[in-house]
Design a protein around this motif. Structure first.
Motif, mmCIF file in Angstrom:
data_model
loop_
_atom_site.group_PDB
_atom_site.id
_atom_site.type_symbol
_atom_site.label_atom_id
_atom_site.label_comp_id
_atom_site.label_asym_id
_atom_site.label_seq_id
_atom_site.Cartn_x
_atom_site.Cartn_y
_atom_site.Cartn_z
ATOM 1 N N TYR A 79 21.216 -33.104 10.327
ATOM 2 C CA TYR A 79 21.477 -34.363 11.041
ATOM 3 C C TYR A 79 21.182 -35.525 10.115
ATOM 4 O O TYR A 79 20.094 -35.615 9.553
ATOM 5 C CB TYR A 79 20.572 -34.398 12.280
ATOM 6 N N VAL A 80 22.144 -36.389 9.936
ATOM 7 C CA VAL A 80 21.923 -37.604 9.153
ATOM 8 C C VAL A 80 22.098 -38.793 10.089
ATOM 9 O O VAL A 80 23.190 -39.040 10.598
ATOM 10 C CB VAL A 80 22.901 -37.705 7.967
ATOM 11 N N SER A 139 19.775 -39.785 1.964
ATOM 12 C CA SER A 139 19.548 -39.214 3.288
ATOM 13 C C SER A 139 20.464 -38.002 3.510
ATOM 14 O O SER A 139 20.043 -36.977 4.051
ATOM 15 C CB SER A 139 19.818 -40.304 4.331
ATOM 16 N N LEU A 140 21.713 -38.140 3.049
ATOM 17 C CA LEU A 140 22.670 -37.024 3.157
ATOM 18 C C LEU A 140 22.179 -35.824 2.347
ATOM 19 O O LEU A 140 22.230 -34.680 2.822
ATOM 20 C CB LEU A 140 24.047 -37.497 2.674
ATOM 21 N N CYS A 142 19.216 -34.908 1.697
ATOM 22 C CA CYS A 142 18.131 -34.219 2.396
ATOM 23 C C CYS A 142 18.665 -33.307 3.508
ATOM 24 O O CYS A 142 18.035 -32.313 3.847
ATOM 25 C CB CYS A 142 17.151 -35.234 2.985
ATOM 26 N N ALA A 143 19.825 -33.661 4.069
ATOM 27 C CA ALA A 143 20.404 -32.820 5.122
ATOM 28 C C ALA A 143 21.171 -31.639 4.542
ATOM 29 O O ALA A 143 21.332 -30.614 5.197
ATOM 30 C CB ALA A 143 21.328 -33.653 6.006
ATOM 31 N N ARG B 80 14.021 -37.382 12.653
ATOM 32 C CA ARG B 80 14.668 -36.434 11.756
ATOM 33 C C ARG B 80 13.796 -35.202 11.542
ATOM 34 O O ARG B 80 14.286 -34.069 11.574
ATOM 35 C CB ARG B 80 14.936 -37.119 10.425
ATOM 36 N N THR B 83 13.987 -32.572 14.068
ATOM 37 C CA THR B 83 15.186 -31.728 14.126
ATOM 38 C C THR B 83 15.150 -30.644 13.054
ATOM 39 O O THR B 83 16.096 -29.887 12.918
ATOM 40 C CB THR B 83 16.480 -32.555 13.942
#
Lengths: 237, 230
Positions: A79-80, A139-140, A142-143, B80, B83
């Protein structure tokens, strides 16, 4: 499994306002689904319901065969959030390594994810010193580390220059080709054409749920932006 | 594993913020110096300084932790994290370990300064009591941050949580001279036992009470962490 996500009669209230009215849709496995709509239309609420962090009033959301938010899904759903949620007082690499540890991955996986989003040269910079576009790519990254089966991205291309945006979309399609399901929200209509399937949402209601070609055909125009305006007018008529 | 990774991450964040580290280490010792010069050799210094060895780490860690946790909430990193495969207690014990360690360094410096610079008779367990006080402050900070939506609210919890405990711990008025109902309130405030542990012989029992209060606050804090929100 045909559908990575199945939403049935989803109703969500935030405060006293109903934000999502009876949404039903399916998201095919291994596709890039665009979630489009004006700001305030309920895109983020739908995304939060799919990720399982939203309190819902009624209806069901099934993700990869389990109810959304099940603990087993925390390993398989990435989830971003819209605002880049990384630690601004850590470097890109330190952020990525922490998320790697959360997913039981190695430091090498963290490095690879950073390179994949084009931040290799900035990996030792503090996230707080990055530009907005770089921070959302951090952030992306990290996902991506946990190799999610479902990747949910809330407006990931905001603030990116056209070349990077093209790179990101190429990467989204490469992930989809490898079997990952992606949900990408956007309010930029020129990105809609890059999706395999589009969900158009307006004031908490689904206005369209089709491939881009079908939406163009239904509205009788090649321009998706124009097509959306036509569909919205028809829906409110 | 995830608990340790979380503690390491929090310590890395601290390391990037050198000024905070400096303040954490220096401020309690500097305040003790101020008390030392203020009392100018009067015998009351010993009693007050000893209590302060327990109060400073408690207050400072309460403040630092409530702000740190509030930042996790407002920056979206908390949502975050929830999740990911991280368990709630991984996060809370991660904070406990990281700030417990920071509190230990702070306590060592403060007790060393009190002992060698200001000639205070520090009981053998002072450092341990100070560390447990730091952990208690941290645990209450984590708990209170759940009830604060903004930084302004978080800061308001300092007088709410800290001041009554400080007033009633026996520093200003001996506990047995207080009205009965105030004594009863004092009896249920954890800082009272922290101060008793520093001053009296019954160290272990009082220390256990403080540690128990810290664990209780951590568990309550875990209960206030919601994976799903409206």
């Amino acid at each position: 499994m045909d559908h990575a996500v199945e939403v049935r009669n989803l109703v969500v209230d935030r405060g006293k306002r109903t934000v999502l009215h009876d949404i039903t849709c399916d998201i095919p496995t291994g596709s890039v689904t665009g979630l489009l709509g004006p700001s305030g239309s309920g895109k983020t609420t739908l995304i939060r319901s799919i990720v399982g962090v939203q309190v819902i009033k009624s209806g069901t959301v099934t993700v990869l065969g389990s109810p959304a938010g099940e603990s087993a899904l925390r390993r398989t759903v990435g989830y971003v959030t819209q605002a880049p949620s990384v630690y601004s007082d850590l470097s890109v690499l330190e952020n990525a390594r922490y998320f790697a540890a959360l997913h039981h991955r190695t430091a090498a996986d963290a490095e690879r994810a950073i390179t994949d989003v084009g931040l290799g040269t900035a990996k030792n910079q503090l996230a707080g010193n990055l530009s907005g576009g770089q921070r959302s790519r951090a952030s992306l990254a990290c996902a991506l580390i946990g190799d999610p089966k479902l990747l949910v991205l809330d407006e990931p291309t905001v603030g990116q220059d056209p070349i990077l945006r093209a790179d990101l979309w190429a990467q989204f399609h490469a992930l989809a080709a490898a079997g990952t399901t992606l949900i990408v929200s956007s309010h930029v209509m020129d990105e809609a054409g890059r999706c395999d399937r589009l969900l158009l949402i307006r004031e908490g209601r689904l206005v369209a749920d089709d491939p881009p070609a079908a939406i163009r055909a239904a509205a009788g125009t090649d321009d998706l932006e124009q097509a959306f305006l036509t569909l919205i007018k028809e829906a409110s008529a | 594993m995830i608990t340790l990774a979380t503690a390491a991450r929090i310590l890395r964040q601290l390391r990037h913020d050198r000024r905070t580290v400096g303040l954490l280490i220096v401020v309690p010792a500097a305040l003790l110096a101020l008390l030392y010069f203020m009392y100018d050799g009067a015998p009351a210094f010993d009693r007050v300084a000893l209590v302060m060895l327990g109060v400073f780490p408690f207050v400072i860690m309460f403040l630092v932790t409530s702000i740190a946790m509030l930042r996790e909430r407002t920056s979206g990193t908390l949502e975050r994290l929830l999740t990911t495969p991280l368990r709630k207690l991984d996060l809370l014990f991660g904070y406990g370990l990281a700030f417990g360690l920071a509190g230990a360094v702070q306590a060592l410096v403060a007790v060393a300064a009190a002992h060698w610079l200001f000639g205070l008779e520090t009981p053998a367990g002072s450092v341990l009591v100070a560390v447990v006080d730091a952990v208690l402050g941290m645990a209450l900070g984590l708990l209170c941050s759940a009830f604060a939506r903004t930084e302004f609210q978080a800061v308001q919890f300092i007088p709410v949580v800290v001041a009554p405990q400080l007033f009633l711990c026996g520093l200003f008025v001996p506990r047995d001279e207080m009205a009965g109902w105030l004594q009863a309130v004092s009896d249920v405030l954890p800082l009272t036992y922290a101060v008793k542990a520093l001053a009296a012989a019954t160290v272990w029992r009082d220390l256990a009470v403080v540690a128990g209060a810290a664990v209780l606050a951590l568990i309550l804090a875990a209960a206030t962490l919601r994976r799903r929100t409206g």
